[in-house]
Structure formats: C-alpha cells, structure tokens
Design a protein around this motif. Structure first.
Motif, PDB file in Angstrom:
ATOM      1  N   LYS A 167     -31.268  -9.196 -27.973  1.00 18.53           N
ATOM      2  CA  LYS A 167     -32.240  -9.389 -26.897  1.00 18.53           C
ATOM      3  C   LYS A 167     -33.587  -8.864 -27.368  1.00 18.53           C
ATOM      4  O   LYS A 167     -33.746  -7.677 -27.651  1.00 18.53           O
ATOM      5  CB  LYS A 167     -31.795  -8.662 -25.629  1.00 18.53           C
ATOM      6  N   LEU A 168     -34.549  -9.769 -27.471  1.00 22.22           N
ATOM      7  CA  LEU A 168     -35.875  -9.403 -27.951  1.00 22.22           C
ATOM      8  C   LEU A 168     -36.775  -8.998 -26.794  1.00 22.22           C
ATOM      9  O   LEU A 168     -36.550  -9.361 -25.639  1.00 22.22           O
ATOM     10  CB  LEU A 168     -36.495 -10.579 -28.706  1.00 22.22           C
ATOM     11  N   ALA A 169     -37.796  -8.245 -27.138  1.00 22.97           N
ATOM     12  CA  ALA A 169     -38.771  -7.820 -26.126  1.00 22.97           C
ATOM     13  C   ALA A 169     -39.511  -9.038 -25.585  1.00 22.97           C
ATOM     14  O   ALA A 169     -39.807  -9.974 -26.334  1.00 22.97           O
ATOM     15  CB  ALA A 169     -39.760  -6.837 -26.747  1.00 22.97           C
ATOM     16  N   THR A 213     -39.325 -11.832 -37.378  1.00 16.23           N
ATOM     17  CA  THR A 213     -38.015 -11.290 -37.023  1.00 16.23           C
ATOM     18  C   THR A 213     -37.865 -11.027 -35.532  1.00 16.23           C
ATOM     19  O   THR A 213     -36.756 -11.012 -35.015  1.00 16.23           O
ATOM     20  CB  THR A 213     -37.762  -9.970 -37.771  1.00 16.23           C
ATOM     21  N   GLY A 214     -38.982 -10.830 -34.841  1.00  8.53           N
ATOM     22  CA  GLY A 214     -38.913 -10.432 -33.445  1.00  8.53           C
ATOM     23  C   GLY A 214     -38.614  -8.941 -33.344  1.00  8.53           C
ATOM     24  O   GLY A 214     -38.063  -8.338 -34.272  1.00  8.53           O
ATOM     25  N   LEU A 215     -38.972  -8.338 -32.232  1.00 10.66           N
ATOM     26  CA  LEU A 215     -38.726  -6.912 -32.019  1.00 10.66           C
ATOM     27  C   LEU A 215     -37.947  -6.705 -30.728  1.00 10.66           C
ATOM     28  O   LEU A 215     -38.177  -7.386 -29.735  1.00 10.66           O
ATOM     29  CB  LEU A 215     -40.051  -6.142 -31.934  1.00 10.66           C
TER      30      LEU A 215
END
Length: 236
Positions: A167-169, A213-215
């Motif tokens: 689950k990304l921000a 990558t996403g955070l």
C-alpha cells in the motif's frame, strides 16, 4: 509441476542425464522421461544427480517419442535451429504461461533433443509448440542440462505467486512531502543567487527517484521527519 514431464530424446551421456535430474530438482520438477537413452544407472549419473537420485531412479524409459507422448495434451519442443519446419518459435517467457495453463488439468511434455543434433524435423512435427533459448551468435549451443535448467527455471519462476501488494502513500501525502523537501532545501541555501533552476532540477530528480518505486506512508513520514530535523538545526 506434477503434470509436466521433462523428456530427453536419445541422451548420449549418463553424466548429462544425472545433471538434468539435479536441475529438475532445483526447480521443483520430478517427472523425467528418457527415450532410448544410453546406460545411465551408474556412478557417473549418480554423482551428477547428487540429491536428485530419486528422480533419476524413477525415470520412465520409452523406445520412441510417440509412445512417450501418447498421454500428453501439449507437447513442447525445444530448438536452436529455425526454418520452415520450425515455425513459429516462442521465447521461454512467451511459452511458460501456456505451459502452466495446460498443465493445470492436462499432461504436458517438454522435449529436449540429442546433445549433438537436437530434435529431428520429423520429431519437431510431433510438437504443438516450439521454444528457443536465446544465446550468443558466436557460441549458440547449450549443454543439455543447462538447457533443461533454463526451461525449468522459467516455468518455475512464472508459477511463483506474486509478492504481497504494497500500500503506497496517497498522492496528496507525496505532494506534501515534496513541498516540505523543497522548503528544507531552500533553508539549506538551494535556489539562492539565481539557483532556482538548480532547485527545480533537484526536485524533478527526487520525483523521478521516488516515483520509480513509490513510497509507503511510513517512508513519507520518515523523509518529512528528516526534513524537520534539518530545519530545526538550520534555525539554531
């Protein structure tokens, strides 16, 4: 992998047969079929098989390909050569999903030819699907056990379950982090004395870096926490 058989057509080396058994064990395969093989129940094969001797000893032996594949619903042939009799040829990446789909409820056979000549044209005609392993043009020939390992590994890898989703921000929190990061950089002196272009370039680089990558939310919070610590020390 229970419905997939690895079939070696007239293998000429007991050591290769043993190495194939080991490669199969490494990738979760256990059904080894030998078609008119050399004598293989010897120390050469056992030493190369290592802990996969069970696969070696349980191998089924047939005098010809037709007898070996008669219960198969999909027959896959491996080939290095191309031509009118060997078309179309799929890559391992393309063929693996088809192999796994068929193997859910059907028997699948993957044929590997002789070490020196591969599969003959009349044997290729028995195949429903052809696959190739790309190699360097200056040295295209693979050892039999290496070819088996590459095919088995690709199918094994394709069958692995996808990793857990992350689950990304949310976008709003990412934007808030970028605003905070830019504010912190300005406090460190970036953007001063006509350096606005440099600051924009740095921020674009950060967005590309984090965007690849996403955070996760905790990572966004960590970055913002670092920015806050920097700001407090700059003020002091």
């Amino acid at each position: 992998m229970n419905n997939i058989s690895i079939m070696l057509v007239e293998p000429q080396s007991a050591g290769n047969i043993g190495s194939v058994a080991r490669a199969m064990g490494n990738t979760g395969f256990s059904n080894l079929v030998l078609i008119n093989p050399v004598e293989y129940k010897n120390n050469e094969a056992y030493s190369m098989a290592c802990n996969a001797c069970g696969t070696l000893l349980q191998a089924k032996v047939f005098p010809n390909i037709k007898d070996a594949i008669k219960d198969s619903c999909l027959v896959v042939g491996t080939t290095r050569r191309k031509g009118r009799e060997r078309y179309p040829v799929l890559t391992l990446h393309e063929a693996s999903p088809n192999i796994l789909t068929a193997a859910k409820k059907n028997n699948v056979s993957i044929l590997f030819g002789r070490e020196d000549k591969g599969l003959k044209n009349e044997e290729i005609k028995l195949c429903d699907l052809l696959v190739e392993i790309p190699t360097h043009k200056n040295y295209p020939s693979l050892n039999l056990s290496h070819a088996v390992f590459l095919v088995c590994y690709e199918v094994f890898k394709t069958a692995l379950p996808a990793g857990p989703s992350i689950k990304l921000a949310p976008w709003e929190d990412m934007e808030g982090m970028y605003i905070h990061l830019e504010k912190t950089l300005k406090k460190l002196g970036y953007g001063e004395k006509g350096g606005a272009h440099l600051l924009k370039t740095i921020m674009k680089s950060f967005k590309r870096l984090f965007g690849r990558t996403g955070l996760m939310q905790k990572e966004v919070n960590m970055v913002r926490g670092i920015c806050t610590q920097i700001e407090e020390r700059v003020v002091k």
